[in-house]
Design a protein around this motif. Structure first.
Motif, mmCIF file in Angstrom:
data_model
loop_
_atom_site.group_PDB
_atom_site.id
_atom_site.type_symbol
_atom_site.label_atom_id
_atom_site.label_comp_id
_atom_site.label_asym_id
_atom_site.label_seq_id
_atom_site.Cartn_x
_atom_site.Cartn_y
_atom_site.Cartn_z
ATOM 1 N N UNK E 136 0.762 -1.223 -0.079
ATOM 2 C CA UNK E 136 -0.226 -0.125 0.070
ATOM 3 C C UNK E 136 0.980 1.337 -0.154
ATOM 4 N N UNK E 137 1.927 1.160 0.838
ATOM 5 C CA UNK E 137 2.888 2.436 1.049
ATOM 6 C C UNK E 137 3.162 2.828 -0.491
ATOM 7 N N UNK E 138 3.678 1.572 -1.258
ATOM 8 C CA UNK E 138 4.444 2.100 -2.523
ATOM 9 C C UNK E 138 3.367 2.300 -3.541
ATOM 10 N N UNK E 139 2.127 1.781 -3.470
ATOM 11 C CA UNK E 139 1.092 2.312 -4.294
ATOM 12 C C UNK E 139 0.448 3.565 -4.097
ATOM 13 N N UNK E 140 0.631 4.040 -2.920
ATOM 14 C CA UNK E 140 0.155 5.221 -2.355
ATOM 15 C C UNK E 140 0.726 6.479 -2.707
ATOM 16 N N UNK E 143 -0.865 8.777 -5.350
ATOM 17 C CA UNK E 143 -2.215 8.980 -5.486
ATOM 18 C C UNK E 143 -3.093 9.354 -4.186
ATOM 19 N N UNK E 144 -2.459 9.542 -3.247
ATOM 20 C CA UNK E 144 -3.329 9.975 -2.084
ATOM 21 C C UNK E 144 -3.882 8.800 -1.253
ATOM 22 N N UNK E 145 -4.517 8.932 -0.472
ATOM 23 C CA UNK E 145 -5.311 7.929 0.179
ATOM 24 C C UNK E 145 -6.181 6.962 -0.763
ATOM 25 N N UNK E 146 -5.941 5.939 -0.717
ATOM 26 C CA UNK E 146 -6.787 4.904 -1.725
ATOM 27 C C UNK E 146 -8.086 4.369 -1.176
ATOM 28 N N UNK E 147 -8.862 4.144 -2.031
ATOM 29 C CA UNK E 147 -9.959 3.327 -1.613
ATOM 30 C C UNK E 147 -9.584 1.952 -1.655
ATOM 31 N N UNK E 176 -4.823 3.007 7.896
ATOM 32 C CA UNK E 176 -5.778 4.265 8.201
ATOM 33 C C UNK E 176 -4.849 5.454 8.747
ATOM 34 N N UNK E 177 -4.081 4.954 9.975
ATOM 35 C CA UNK E 177 -3.279 5.709 10.720
ATOM 36 C C UNK E 177 -2.412 6.525 9.664
ATOM 37 N N UNK E 178 -1.667 5.766 8.619
ATOM 38 C CA UNK E 178 -0.542 5.959 7.977
ATOM 39 C C UNK E 178 -1.382 6.836 6.614
ATOM 40 N N UNK E 179 -2.497 7.155 6.936
ATOM 41 C CA UNK E 179 -3.305 7.587 5.703
ATOM 42 C C UNK E 179 -2.876 7.318 4.174
ATOM 43 N N UNK E 180 -2.736 5.787 4.129
ATOM 44 C CA UNK E 180 -2.745 5.091 2.925
ATOM 45 C C UNK E 180 -4.064 4.885 2.423
ATOM 46 N N UNK E 181 -5.143 4.681 3.202
ATOM 47 C CA UNK E 181 -6.445 4.361 2.973
ATOM 48 C C UNK E 181 -7.348 5.258 3.294
#
Lengths: 315, 315, 315, 315, 315, 315
Positions: E136-140, E143-147, E176-181
């Motif tokens: 998720x970190x890499x994807x994010x 792109x900002x937080x992801x669905x 959520x805490x890392x604002x990835x999602x």
């Protein structure tokens, strides 16, 4: 089960001990001898010498305990944390002789009867389905004939097999004959498979059992039927082969076309009804040597937890 | 281990309980909390997060306990009934974190140290071979550097792997550095297999370990070497992969060309010698998910019984 | 294999990549297309449609590659790090039709011949033992009849079976008839088991093969015989069932009473002799679906490494 | 076994039928009812309800028959093609009740006695080791007490277990008491493992059995002892757990440190001696559910073939 | 993913190479280094040291690749041949340390981030569910937080376990805490099983996740919910234990009562919706040592193909 | 099937012989040679050399026979006791060469044709799906093109693979070309999975087959379609992979998302319709080496019993 003040000992918190560590009592519950009294007791009935096909059920209790390491403490569907509201214990295994069936049955009945006398409700873990008879005898002593919810691919109402009237296929006939069960308050669910004759199902119906077949099963309708037929003090017996072999129904005599675990869980949740008082039950026929992925043991552990939860809910 | 009058609690007699029935403590011995004191303690170290290849050793203690149901009480070759001459207990599993190795090691050391303080000699059941380091630390506290008899396909004297200096392949280097082991009194037996470089064996020899290869092993000569090199307080560590995979040497990193169980039993029996005082030991790397026939668990249970017997024999 | 200056590409260092990670080329060696030239090539021959009993050898190459993740780079017994002195590659699998055996054989021969033309010595991974014939054809083109060291429970010198002259049981008769093998320089080792007739062994001897039975095998004497009989350019064929089933000899037709891995390793090490030039070889009959513990695949990977080491040693 | 002119029906030629095809009679031999008379009869004894630990031996005969598809017709070591010199048949399974042991024993005895009356020598396939008692009774009727060569990890001379005097651990005590066996002409080979007490071995020796331990076994010396002790009409009983678990010794109560198949084959070949007349025998305790690689079944099929060969050799 | 002219390299045609032959890249796709650029990359994340129960997920990528040999190239339900419209590659495995979790996570993030920088969308193959965090970190990053569409039996929103805040049970809290999602655009589907407390589900809901339970699941309603909640750049994470164990949901912590593969496929096909842009995803928790029939690996390979197809469809 | 007076030989009564005992003919039925004539014959077709992925189907007939020990004699859903109304036999296995496919096919056709000439309707047990072609040829000789109900994950209408036009993936194209099947009276049910191209399904439809996909299957609607399309003399072919792998659909090329056994049983029961005359059928692709829990064999035995019942019902 009285309501007086007392401390309940539950499993150690997951935070204190990884789930894979520690002694293999059921769900890491205390042993019977570790606490003063108990409300609900898990009792192993490691006996498989009355099975007509695949043996190995004697290792069912050990496999179910091992799989129970995965269980947590709260039952969401039923809304109960059973170990918090009842003293649940693992009472170990009845020392059942594998060579002399009558001794085996006597050992199981004695162990269950002692727990019952102490006030506990017993959840037996088989072993082949013949162990239900001594468990019923113990449960029944003080309660009169019991209602029964019997989950199984088979009616288990044969008269005899291989020279014996006491096998895993005769237990629900003997239970009626011994007046342990009131067949008018009894349902058999999940019946299916090839039959020994065209009257096999009828013979069971003639004993009084209401029957619900696996083929075409409708969960809601089945729950309605159960609630209509069953009432009062009730015994719940779950032969793992009520499940399809795919879902772990790998008993000594598995049958294709069985229930899914979702269906079985829904049916069990339907037993939480005012008129049904579950006084004891069992999960039988988990047969580890024929269960390479451990599906039967995993299902068995969860099903035992459901029985415990249903009993705890009644408090 | 003192000689005062006291009652020793052993396993229930086989006559009272079928071997397949009952709680799965090692050999059905009492738990630590069930007796007042103990001389020898079996301690599970269910930790496998420092293994470089196949994990699963965290289920080694449970599998060894299950296989130990087959053990009887008398050791014919050594002429001792250990549970009759020493209070042997099952101390359960150290609650080792699988996610934070340093916490895992600490939990194992703490559990072993507590038993050691109580006067018990600890027989650890792994877990991967990294658990030997905390077990050695606990055994060593009061005894100075220990002699070691190390049965293994590998020297386990790497310096580091995958970013850690504490893995199942570095434990016997760390043990020397921490002065837990006196390498002049240490033998490694069963070494074989492909190597990371042409100096792999030398590096271990340079630390001081005497080495006996699997290829060309002569049991009598090996016993002579062990007795020549090893003396005083001694730790015996058995990596199950000292055995050929055929015989259950199904560790996280199995190697062909290993010992037979007959050879390993003979070597262990050779440790019953005046100059060798076994103060602790372990059986590690039993890896149940890769052991479909349960050979490693069966061997592991028997090997633990041999270690217990050797220690009991010293009383 | 010339001696000019060039860079050799070996497996990634274990420090860079855990052994369980990465693509499954044999021992994580480069693929053929990843390097300019190669000295030794591992070639999969995933063909099992000429097997008379258990199929499944078509998955042998994949299983051997998976097990090869456990291999390290140095051969201690032979004193060689083969990937450092020779460019060893994984040439992938010959695209062998499973439905049309003649196409299957042609594909294997073509793939091996191309590698041979490029100067590589081929180590084939079967597949059932019929794949040895196309591998021999490819190896033989430029070298005249080869000596053979043939490790097997069976002579594989039948004339035909099930309507075909090309099966896993006929390959060493065909090889003589096609003058691929010089039977006066050929030894068969490990023979045993029930036979189709009382002349089965004789028929093979009449073709010229020297025979060494498993029963009563003396490793030193066997090495002496091999060195006496075999010389010059030589093919080494290892049917995994030369090993006892206990040690992974789980071929399509396993036989009890076989060799241990220690014996087989010692025999192979005995092939490092001045007069024997190994020009190619194979490890065949690893049959994964019948090998639940992966013993055959593990042995197969190690045996392929021994063949590679023996060839590298000749440089 | 008379010598009159008659046609012997053997298995179909391998050329006519692939080995994996066809009905699973032992080695594809004719059934008893398919031929007029028989000299040697394989008889299944699928009974495991007198086993003290792992059940499943009831599927031993089926598994041995399945593995026997791999057998060919000639015994090289003994120099005999048994199906060519004797009418060998598969007599099917005795219909042994799994629920009522006494009925099970009676069914086995009846089936074996009928074959014996017809002039056949019976090779029984168990089933747990308790089946040897009815097989001995049938073999013994007309021959007086028999000599015995008993291959086993255990002496099987307990007095009783789990409330029964007839279990797989008591058979060789009962056999002496019933005067079926002459213990002065009896040897037990392969004994090992933990014991119930320090007198366990002695109790068997006191009955008269000569004992040869697995640890330190010397094949030549053992053959010499057998030939010295055993003579006259003799019964050969092979408990599969005389083999190490690695080699398929996966009985209901396996023990590490056992024999290899090469050792056991050599011992059996040593029974081809003038003074020893094998009148019947058995291979017992093959326990398929605990034998994932089928090693016990494969060994069992080969061992039955060796017994048949030994008997045929006497003609 | 740009639209310029370029050649796409797909798997070799089935006609050229039997499906069981050839190197085990996912679906026989080219490796990352074999092509110039890529649109979609399969990345192995062989890490299982943050799993709380059964380890073994480190072999998930290898098992999924092996099972992917059965995949063909066209997705009928979605109407796309993904390898024809996008350059799909197998990027190999991140070299994740099994001993030092933080190094393991860093290696996975680095490998995924590099692919993302190159313009590829990453489909990760676990490994335990903790690998989703670095993926998720890499994807994010850009792109900002992801669905999130999260298929799982568990919420994986614990705060910590066994001394670590980074386990397979905490990843969706950390995300959520890392604002990835963006939890308002996130759905969890398939939740079920016993719980650690009566607030376990609520804690996840309080983080913002919409929840769909397995019990009573209606596929059409679930798709509607997903489409209502989820939008924009989205990550799809499939824990194999969303499936019932019967269907391969044999993760490190399996739960009965799960989804069928037909239900899961239908749900995934429902993700082909205008508002949902899948930027990355994963299939995790395939745990080969506990999956004897390979059901989880087979499901995993198919599910990865569905994710690839969904992404390719967006081009 | 004539109606004259004659004795029908059925299986021995369960009372006479435990279900686990006795020779492994299908359902313990008499062999062909044991009775004078027969109405329905089970014929093994142990051939798997035309399979494109996992071999092992050659052991399908043996595994199905072993599982058939669990079958009883009455079919409740169809209301028929087939062995009482028809002479059903086990005709053994066609001696199919595994090495020369054309010989294999010829042997199967010859065996089936002989039975057909004798008036029997043949229920074939595969073997890979290629065996359906010779079985169809034999069934078809006297009946003209047959209707077909084809249960399968795949259409099996490829033109060729791996150099052969006769594989398990081409049989239903060949059957149309050879005019064995009338595709206007043919339905394929259970289709699913990845495809070789976007026209794969169409190619089969163009041959004339009506298609019912697994995804979204409605049992009642499917039965209606079958009854609408199929009429007259009909062949029913069941590829075990019509079932989900969870339920035993472990063929040589399994596909997730398949049918449950309850669905398949309901569909089969729907074939009991006036217009459909089942003249022959088969159950193929049971692949024992990939079926660790025996689910495919158990399903296969039950499905063969359903076919027998359907044919018997027509009498």
């Amino acid at each position: 089960m009285s309501g007086e003040e007392r401390t309940i000992v539950g499993p150690p918190a997951g935070r204190d001990q990884p789930r894979f560590a520690g002694f293999r009592t059921f769900a890491k519950l205390p042993r019977r001898q570790d606490v003063e009294r108990c409300d609900i007791a898990v009792l192993g009935a490691p006996f498989d010498s009355a099975s007509s096909f695949r043996p190995g059920g004697r290792f069912g209790p050990a496999a179910v305990r091992e799989a129970s390491m995965l269980l947590r403490v709260h039952n969401h569907a039923l809304g109960v944390s059973p170990y918090a509201v009842a003293q649940v214990v693992d009472a170990g295994d009845a020392p059942a002789s594998p060579v002399v069936p009558e001794l085996g049955f006597a050992a199981i009945e004695a162990a269950a009867a002692e727990l019952t006398r102490e006030g506990a409700r017993v959840v037996g873990i088989g072993g082949d389905h013949s162990v239900t008879l001594p468990l019923l005898r113990a449960a029944d002593a003080a309660r009169g004939p019991l209602g029964v919810v019997h989950f199984d691919a088979h009616t288990d109402t044969d008269d005899a097999a291989y020279g014996s009237r006491y096998t895993h296929g005769t237990v629900f006939r003997r239970a009626v004959e011994e007046e342990l069960v009131d067949p008018r308050r009894a349902v058999q669910i999940g019946l299916r498979g090839t039959r020994f004759s065209d009257t096999a199902l009828e013979q069971s119906a003639q004993l009084g059992y209401r029957q619900i077949l696996a083929q075409g099963l409708d969960v809601e309708a089945a729950i309605a039927t159960i609630r209509e037929v069953v009432s009062g003090p009730t015994y719940v017996s779950i032969d793992i082969d009520v499940l399809d072999p795919a879902f772990g129904g790998l008993s000594s005599t598995p049958e294709i076309g069985g229930l899914t675990t979702r269906e079985l869980l829904a049916l069990l949740h339907g037993l939480a009804a005012p008129g049904i008082e579950i006084v004891a039950g069992d999960v039988v026929e988990v047969t580890p040597p024929y269960d390479p992925a451990g599906l039967g043991a995993l299902a068995g552990a969860n099903l035992a937890f459901e029985l415990i939860s249903l009993i705890a809910l009644q408090r």
